[in-house]
Design a protein around this motif. Structure first.
Motif, PDB file in Angstrom:
ATOM      1  N   SER A 228      40.990  79.170  34.805  1.00 20.13           N
ATOM      2  CA  SER A 228      40.346  78.092  35.381  1.00 20.13           C
ATOM      3  C   SER A 228      39.918  77.395  34.777  1.00 20.13           C
ATOM      4  O   SER A 228      40.236  77.300  32.994  1.00 20.13           O
ATOM      5  CB  SER A 228      39.184  78.891  35.550  1.00 20.13           C
ATOM      6  N   LEU A 229      40.086  75.990  35.663  1.00 24.10           N
ATOM      7  CA  LEU A 229      39.364  74.881  34.802  1.00 24.10           C
ATOM      8  C   LEU A 229      37.555  75.222  33.991  1.00 24.10           C
ATOM      9  O   LEU A 229      37.043  75.654  34.203  1.00 24.10           O
ATOM     10  CB  LEU A 229      38.595  74.240  36.504  1.00 24.10           C
ATOM     11  N   TYR A 230      38.259  74.339  32.643  1.00 24.68           N
ATOM     12  CA  TYR A 230      37.359  75.377  31.485  1.00 24.68           C
ATOM     13  C   TYR A 230      37.289  74.131  30.466  1.00 24.68           C
ATOM     14  O   TYR A 230      38.380  73.296  30.380  1.00 24.68           O
ATOM     15  CB  TYR A 230      36.681  76.357  31.159  1.00 24.68           C
ATOM     16  N   PRO A 289      28.396  71.595  42.849  1.00 25.29           N
ATOM     17  CA  PRO A 289      28.512  72.478  43.251  1.00 25.29           C
ATOM     18  C   PRO A 289      28.950  74.005  42.208  1.00 25.29           C
ATOM     19  O   PRO A 289      29.689  73.558  41.790  1.00 25.29           O
ATOM     20  CB  PRO A 289      29.638  71.618  44.494  1.00 25.29           C
ATOM     21  N   MET A 290      28.323  75.094  43.736  1.00 27.06           N
ATOM     22  CA  MET A 290      29.011  76.407  42.573  1.00 27.06           C
ATOM     23  C   MET A 290      30.495  76.998  42.580  1.00 27.06           C
ATOM     24  O   MET A 290      30.689  77.406  41.850  1.00 27.06           O
ATOM     25  CB  MET A 290      28.400  77.563  43.315  1.00 27.06           C
ATOM     26  N   GLY A 291      31.106  76.162  43.331  1.00 25.06           N
ATOM     27  CA  GLY A 291      32.468  76.091  43.542  1.00 25.06           C
ATOM     28  C   GLY A 291      33.173  74.826  43.728  1.00 25.06           C
ATOM     29  O   GLY A 291      32.641  74.303  44.288  1.00 25.06           O
ATOM     30  N   VAL A 292      34.861  75.357  44.740  1.00 27.72           N
ATOM     31  CA  VAL A 292      35.703  73.904  44.676  1.00 27.72           C
ATOM     32  C   VAL A 292      34.991  74.129  46.690  1.00 27.72           C
ATOM     33  O   VAL A 292      36.171  74.549  47.362  1.00 27.72           O
ATOM     34  CB  VAL A 292      37.076  74.716  44.623  1.00 27.72           C
ATOM     35  N   PHE A 293      33.994  73.198  46.895  1.00 29.54           N
ATOM     36  CA  PHE A 293      33.971  73.503  48.407  1.00 29.54           C
ATOM     37  C   PHE A 293      34.602  72.898  49.317  1.00 29.54           C
ATOM     38  O   PHE A 293      34.321  72.778  49.999  1.00 29.54           O
ATOM     39  CB  PHE A 293      31.925  73.125  48.348  1.00 29.54           C
ATOM     40  N   ALA A 318      17.602  67.074  44.086  1.00 31.67           N
ATOM     41  CA  ALA A 318      18.917  67.521  44.199  1.00 31.67           C
ATOM     42  C   ALA A 318      19.593  65.939  43.626  1.00 31.67           C
ATOM     43  O   ALA A 318      19.326  65.003  44.557  1.00 31.67           O
ATOM     44  CB  ALA A 318      19.961  68.035  45.207  1.00 31.67           C
ATOM     45  N   GLY A 319      20.453  65.679  43.371  1.00 29.37           N
ATOM     46  CA  GLY A 319      21.719  65.209  43.763  1.00 29.37           C
ATOM     47  C   GLY A 319      23.178  65.143  43.467  1.00 29.37           C
ATOM     48  O   GLY A 319      23.334  66.229  43.024  1.00 29.37           O
ATOM     49  N   GLY A 320      23.981  64.183  42.867  1.00 29.05           N
ATOM     50  CA  GLY A 320      25.807  63.856  42.964  1.00 29.05           C
ATOM     51  C   GLY A 320      26.031  63.559  43.795  1.00 29.05           C
ATOM     52  O   GLY A 320      25.806  64.478  45.253  1.00 29.05           O
ATOM     53  N   GLY A 321      27.496  63.216  43.868  1.00 23.02           N
ATOM     54  CA  GLY A 321      28.130  62.478  45.218  1.00 23.02           C
ATOM     55  C   GLY A 321      28.648  63.951  45.611  1.00 23.02           C
ATOM     56  O   GLY A 321      29.102  63.759  46.885  1.00 23.02           O
ATOM     57  N   ASP A 322      29.314  64.698  44.881  1.00 21.32           N
ATOM     58  CA  ASP A 322      29.991  66.076  45.759  1.00 21.32           C
ATOM     59  C   ASP A 322      28.667  66.507  46.345  1.00 21.32           C
ATOM     60  O   ASP A 322      28.595  67.043  47.384  1.00 21.32           O
ATOM     61  CB  ASP A 322      31.080  66.192  44.040  1.00 21.32           C
ATOM     62  N   THR A 323      27.683  66.631  45.476  1.00 17.97           N
ATOM     63  CA  THR A 323      26.261  67.733  45.572  1.00 17.97           C
ATOM     64  C   THR A 323      25.562  66.931  46.688  1.00 17.97           C
ATOM     65  O   THR A 323      25.814  67.879  48.222  1.00 17.97           O
ATOM     66  CB  THR A 323      25.022  67.682  44.834  1.00 17.97           C
ATOM     67  N   ILE A 324      25.592  65.878  47.383  1.00 16.88           N
ATOM     68  CA  ILE A 324      25.104  65.311  48.270  1.00 16.88           C
ATOM     69  C   ILE A 324      26.129  65.787  49.929  1.00 16.88           C
ATOM     70  O   ILE A 324      25.876  66.538  50.363  1.00 16.88           O
ATOM     71  CB  ILE A 324      25.567  63.400  48.569  1.00 16.88           C
TER      72      ILE A 324
HETATM   73  P1  ADP Z   1      28.361  65.762  41.340  1.00 15.08           P
HETATM   74  O1  ADP Z   1      29.337  64.745  42.507  1.00 15.08           O
HETATM   75  O2  ADP Z   1      27.377  66.273  42.701  1.00 15.08           O
HETATM   76  O3  ADP Z   1      27.788  65.409  40.211  1.00 15.08           O
HETATM   77  P2  ADP Z   1      30.692  67.202  39.925  1.00 15.08           P
HETATM   78  O4  ADP Z   1      31.621  65.786  39.940  1.00 15.08           O
HETATM   79  O5  ADP Z   1      29.990  66.808  38.921  1.00 15.08           O
HETATM   80  O6  ADP Z   1      29.578  67.172  41.199  1.00 15.08           O
HETATM   81  O7  ADP Z   1      31.254  67.988  40.553  1.00 15.08           O
HETATM   82  C1  ADP Z   1      32.196  68.464  42.195  1.00 15.08           C
HETATM   83  C2  ADP Z   1      33.438  69.086  41.813  1.00 15.08           C
HETATM   84  O8  ADP Z   1      33.495  70.109  40.758  1.00 15.08           O
HETATM   85  C3  ADP Z   1      33.799  69.139  42.916  1.00 15.08           C
HETATM   86  O9  ADP Z   1      35.431  67.930  43.845  1.00 15.08           O
HETATM   87  C4  ADP Z   1      34.549  70.691  43.058  1.00 15.08           C
HETATM   88  O10 ADP Z   1      35.604  70.949  43.912  1.00 15.08           O
HETATM   89  C5  ADP Z   1      34.450  70.623  41.254  1.00 15.08           C
HETATM   90  N1  ADP Z   1      34.595  72.668  41.056  1.00 15.08           N
HETATM   91  C6  ADP Z   1      33.686  73.746  41.610  1.00 15.08           C
HETATM   92  N2  ADP Z   1      33.347  74.542  40.996  1.00 15.08           N
HETATM   93  C7  ADP Z   1      34.840  74.579  40.629  1.00 15.08           C
HETATM   94  C8  ADP Z   1      35.479  74.854  39.822  1.00 15.08           C
HETATM   95  N3  ADP Z   1      35.490  76.925  39.653  1.00 15.08           N
HETATM   96  N4  ADP Z   1      36.938  75.405  39.362  1.00 15.08           N
HETATM   97  C9  ADP Z   1      37.514  73.608  40.243  1.00 15.08           C
HETATM   98  N5  ADP Z   1      36.890  73.061  40.680  1.00 15.08           N
HETATM   99  C10 ADP Z   1      35.750  72.426  40.343  1.00 15.08           C
END
Ligand code: ADP
Ligand code: MG
Length: 369
Positions: A228-230, A289-293, A318-324
């Motif tokens: 997993s991504l970390y 986001p909580m996952g790869v939505f 709430a905020g963030g490009g992907d969150t929106i």
């Molecule tokens: P924001 O733009 O709202 O600040 P980020 O850019 O930090 O948010 O994160 C959004 C990305 O995180 C999305 O593309 C989503 O697919 C990815 N993501 C969320 N959970 C996971 C995960 N478990 N593994 C890989 N990517 C993830």
């Protein structure tokens, strides 16, 4: 709370050349914009500038290109920008002056020196204008040439309407928020957000961590997250938090959804846990986001979270490009009290109550009588 920096409304724009730093960092798939919220948020300032100033130059970054990559060219956003503004926009690859009424310059990150805040590049940008207008709240946490350097070199640096609105709304949340204050943080930008988490912990009552962000914490606790991504470099920070005095504020996922060896979403028990904390909250902050939505198979955790927040009686921000984008998918835009265009910037503002791009703006003169 009154703002202590100048805004575009405080100054005379007649006959002036304006350079506006925008946050046009929109999600793009195969050259097509999938969510134009950030462009729409920029319109009020651009329209005001077009109505009063002599010339309006726009700059922004897009994505994280390695040098010049067509995929990240701002040329991709020209059609949408023209349609929203109902006027033609001249696109310039180089940083030359032009006589066009409105000009969009190429992705700032295509220019060497942007990220290192190079003086030469900052000066070149400052030369394009009489007044620099900072309207990219989502980029104001980064001290780059087009956010901070240019503000220091331009004759005058003021805030645009979006930046001013963002600051106004966030000040309201931070100024004695109703408790419990619950923050929910997810997404993928672990290294840029994890430092902020440490200080957010001092401010919030509960910190719910999900998405890719949670993986680093799970790994620090000895959970086998496989492929997993970390971020390995961040393991010590995560470990320190989880063994520190504020560990009891941190809520990690209880179960996970996998695709082979990769964690893709949070599971059902994790969702119930989030619902419980959200219902108990009086103020909620959400970024990431909580996952790869983007993949409907792994969108449940994120969509459910968005719905819990929308249904709660707490004041929600709430905020963030992907969150929106996720909030749009969940169709709950109207039930969230304030939606910030910033992600990392949003978290960092909550933490520091200012940002480098805001500090660089021209202060209002305080008259002493
Ligand atoms: P924001 O733009 O709202 O600040 P980020 O850019 O930090 O948010 O994160 C959004 C990305 O995180 C999305 O593309 C989503 O697919 C990815 N993501 C969320 N959970 C996971 C995960 N478990 N593994 C890989 N990517 C993830
Ligand atoms: Mg993002």
């Amino acid at each position: 709370m009154a703002l202590d920096f100048l805004t575009i409304r405080d100054i005379d724009l007649q006959n002036k050349r304006l350079l506006i730093r925008e946050d046009f960092n929109v999600p793009i798939v195969n050259g097509r914009i999938t969510n134009s919220a950030r462009i729409r948020a920029a319109l009020p300032t651009i329209k005001l500038a077009l109505a009063q100033a002599k010339q309006v130059c726009l700059v922004s970054h897009l994505g994280r290109p390695n040098g010049i990559e067509e995929e990240y060219s701002l040329r991709n956003i020209v059609p949408v920008l023209q349609e929203l503004l109902d006027t033609s926009v001249y696109f310039s690859e180089g940083l030359e002056r032009t006589l066009h009424k409105i000009v969009l310059y190429e992705n700032m990150r295509f220019f060497p020196g942007e990220i290192s805040d190079d003086v030469g590049l900052a000066n070149k940008l400052a030369d394009l204008c009489d007044i620099f207008v900072m309207d990219a709240f989502g980029s104001a946490h980064r001290a780059h040439a087009s956010t901070v350097g240019v503000a220091e070199h331009a004759p005058l640096a003021v805030a645009g309407l979006l930046l001013a609105t963002e600051v106004d709304n966030l000040n309201r949340v931070m100024h004695s928020p109703k408790r419990p204050l619950v923050a929910i943080v997810g997404g993928a930008k672990v290294s840029s957000k994890i430092q902020v988490l440490t200080s957010l912990l001092h401010v919030v009552d509960k910190l719910i961590i999900g998405g890719g962000m949670a993986n680093t914490f799970l790994a620090a606790q000895g959970v086998d997250i496989k492929e997993s991504l970390y971020e390995r470099d961040m393991l010590p920070v995560a470990h320190e938090i989880m063994s520190g005095p504020m560990a009891n504020k941190v809520i990690l996922p209880l179960d996970l959804v996998w695709d082979g060896n990769k964690i893709m979403d949070i599971g059902e028990k994790s969702c119930s846990q989030i619902k419980q904390h959200v219902n108990n909250a009086k103020t909620i902050l959400w970024n990431g986001p909580m996952g790869v939505f983007e993949n409907p198979l792994y969108a449940t955790g994120t969509i459910e979270t968005a719905k819990y927040i929308a249904e709660s009686n707490a004041y929600s921000v709430a905020g963030g490009g992907d969150t929106i984008a996720a909030i749009d998918v969940a169709k709950v835009q109207d039930s969230i009290d304030y939606i910030s265009t910033g992600g990392g910037a949003f978290l960092e503002y909550i933490e520091n109550k200012t940002l480098p791009g805001i500090k660089a703006l021209t202060r209002k003169v305080k008259y002493v009588s």
